[in-house]
Write an enzyme that holds these catalytic residues in place. Structure first.
Site, PDB file in Angstrom:
ATOM      1  N   HIS A 118       1.041  -1.154  -0.012  1.00  0.00           N
ATOM      2  CA  HIS A 118       0.041  -0.285   0.133  1.00  0.00           C
ATOM      3  C   HIS A 118       0.825   1.275   0.054  1.00  0.00           C
ATOM      4  O   HIS A 118       0.567   2.225  -0.761  1.00  0.00           O
ATOM      5  CB  HIS A 118      -0.831   0.142   1.211  1.00  0.00           C
ATOM      6  CG  HIS A 118      -1.997  -1.025   1.425  1.00  0.00           C
ATOM      7  ND1 HIS A 118      -2.093  -1.739   2.351  1.00  0.00           N
ATOM      8  CD2 HIS A 118      -3.036  -1.267   0.572  1.00  0.00           C
ATOM      9  CE1 HIS A 118      -3.300  -2.593   2.188  1.00  0.00           C
ATOM     10  NE2 HIS A 118      -3.688  -2.258   1.039  1.00  0.00           N
ATOM     11  N   SER A 150      -2.992  -7.336   3.066  1.00  0.00           N
ATOM     12  CA  SER A 150      -3.351  -7.084   4.486  1.00  0.00           C
ATOM     13  C   SER A 150      -3.643  -8.681   5.116  1.00  0.00           C
ATOM     14  O   SER A 150      -3.490  -8.730   6.293  1.00  0.00           O
ATOM     15  CB  SER A 150      -4.574  -6.305   5.095  1.00  0.00           C
ATOM     16  OG  SER A 150      -4.349  -5.039   4.348  1.00  0.00           O
TER      17      SER A 150
HETATM   18  P1  ADP Z   1      -9.953  -3.239  -0.557  1.00  0.00           P
HETATM   19  O1  ADP Z   1     -10.686  -3.814   0.676  1.00  0.00           O
HETATM   20  O2  ADP Z   1     -10.684  -1.887  -1.133  1.00  0.00           O
HETATM   21  O3  ADP Z   1      -9.499  -4.036  -1.695  1.00  0.00           O
HETATM   22  P2  ADP Z   1      -7.304  -2.916   0.570  1.00  0.00           P
HETATM   23  O4  ADP Z   1      -6.703  -2.166   1.555  1.00  0.00           O
HETATM   24  O5  ADP Z   1      -6.892  -4.394   0.319  1.00  0.00           O
HETATM   25  O6  ADP Z   1      -8.590  -2.522   0.525  1.00  0.00           O
HETATM   26  O7  ADP Z   1      -6.533  -2.546  -0.750  1.00  0.00           O
HETATM   27  C1  ADP Z   1      -6.537  -1.178  -1.298  1.00  0.00           C
HETATM   28  C2  ADP Z   1      -5.663  -1.065  -2.481  1.00  0.00           C
HETATM   29  O8  ADP Z   1      -4.400  -1.254  -2.272  1.00  0.00           O
HETATM   30  C3  ADP Z   1      -6.417  -1.787  -3.536  1.00  0.00           C
HETATM   31  O9  ADP Z   1      -6.268  -1.085  -4.884  1.00  0.00           O
HETATM   32  C4  ADP Z   1      -5.352  -2.923  -3.753  1.00  0.00           C
HETATM   33  O10 ADP Z   1      -5.256  -3.609  -5.079  1.00  0.00           O
HETATM   34  C5  ADP Z   1      -3.935  -2.362  -3.586  1.00  0.00           C
HETATM   35  N1  ADP Z   1      -3.264  -2.954  -2.661  1.00  0.00           N
HETATM   36  C6  ADP Z   1      -3.163  -4.090  -1.837  1.00  0.00           C
HETATM   37  N2  ADP Z   1      -2.067  -4.726  -1.367  1.00  0.00           N
HETATM   38  C7  ADP Z   1      -1.344  -4.258  -2.429  1.00  0.00           C
HETATM   39  C8  ADP Z   1       0.116  -4.383  -2.703  1.00  0.00           C
HETATM   40  N3  ADP Z   1       0.903  -5.389  -1.924  1.00  0.00           N
HETATM   41  N4  ADP Z   1       0.566  -3.734  -3.661  1.00  0.00           N
HETATM   42  C9  ADP Z   1       0.250  -2.868  -4.421  1.00  0.00           C
HETATM   43  N5  ADP Z   1      -1.099  -2.384  -4.190  1.00  0.00           N
HETATM   44  C10 ADP Z   1      -1.802  -3.355  -3.214  1.00  0.00           C
END
Ligand code: ADP
Length: 156
Positions: A17, A128
């Site tokens: 993130h 996460s």
């Molecule tokens: P959601 O529940 O909306 O999917 P997340 O917190 O899991 O929320 O993810 C938020 C954003 O961050 C999404 O666009 C997701 O694809 C991106 N994301 C999550 N993990 C990673 C990562 N390891 N690398 C890049 N982007 C990520």
């Protein structure tokens, strides 16, 4: 001003993130990290804690604000004065999922654009949910999350 919102659960924020966020903050004048929540669904960490950990993780970085919202992302984006949604892509599965969300959001509000940034390969497998799983089994999460998250979870 080009303002983007970066919506997500961030439960907790990971290094993946953070990488997307840092790059987004270089592209846009402002990126608002928007922690989405549902009052009927309890997450792993309280929303206030997630916000606090994101704030600590971005200390010293410019153009970033952190907040939370409930309800439709398009409504929140409009309210925040943003017409761009920033999202991260790790792989084909993310793409399939994000394509549908992006097109739905655009159907709800035609001015809204989604910008995707591709994660660096070293963060491509981090999520996460994986961090939570390792933590709940008392494994070492320090490689996957910002220091603030690791420090916080270590003493829980
Ligand atoms: P959601 O529940 O909306 O999917 P997340 O917190 O899991 O929320 O993810 C938020 C954003 O961050 C999404 O666009 C997701 O694809 C991106 N994301 C999550 N993990 C990673 C990562 N390891 N690398 C890049 N982007 C990520």
């Amino acid at each position: 001003m080009n303002i983007a919102i970066y919506p997500g659960s961030f439960d907790p924020i990971t290094n993946g993130h953070l990488d997307i966020l840092k790059n987004g903050a270089e592209i846009f004048d402002k990126v608002i990290v928007a922690v989405s929540y549902n009052v009927n669904k309890q997450g792993f960490l309280p929303v206030e804690t997630r916000i606090d950990l994101i704030k600590k993780s971005v200390e010293g970085l410019k153009n970033i604000e952190v907040t939370s919202y409930e309800g439709l992302t398009v409504d929140y984006a409009r309210h925040a004065g943003a017409n761009v949604i920033l999202r991260g892509l790790r792989n084909q599965n993310d793409f399939e999922y994000e394509l549908q969300i992006s097109q739905t959001n655009n159907a709800l509000w035609g001015d809204l654009k989604t910008v995707f940034l591709i994660t660096k390969p070293e963060y491509g497998y981090i999520s996460s949910s994986m961090v939570r799983e390792i933590y709940l089994h008392k494994g070492d999460i320090s490689k996957f999350v910002p220091e603030a998250v690791n420090n916080y979870l270590k003493v829980q």
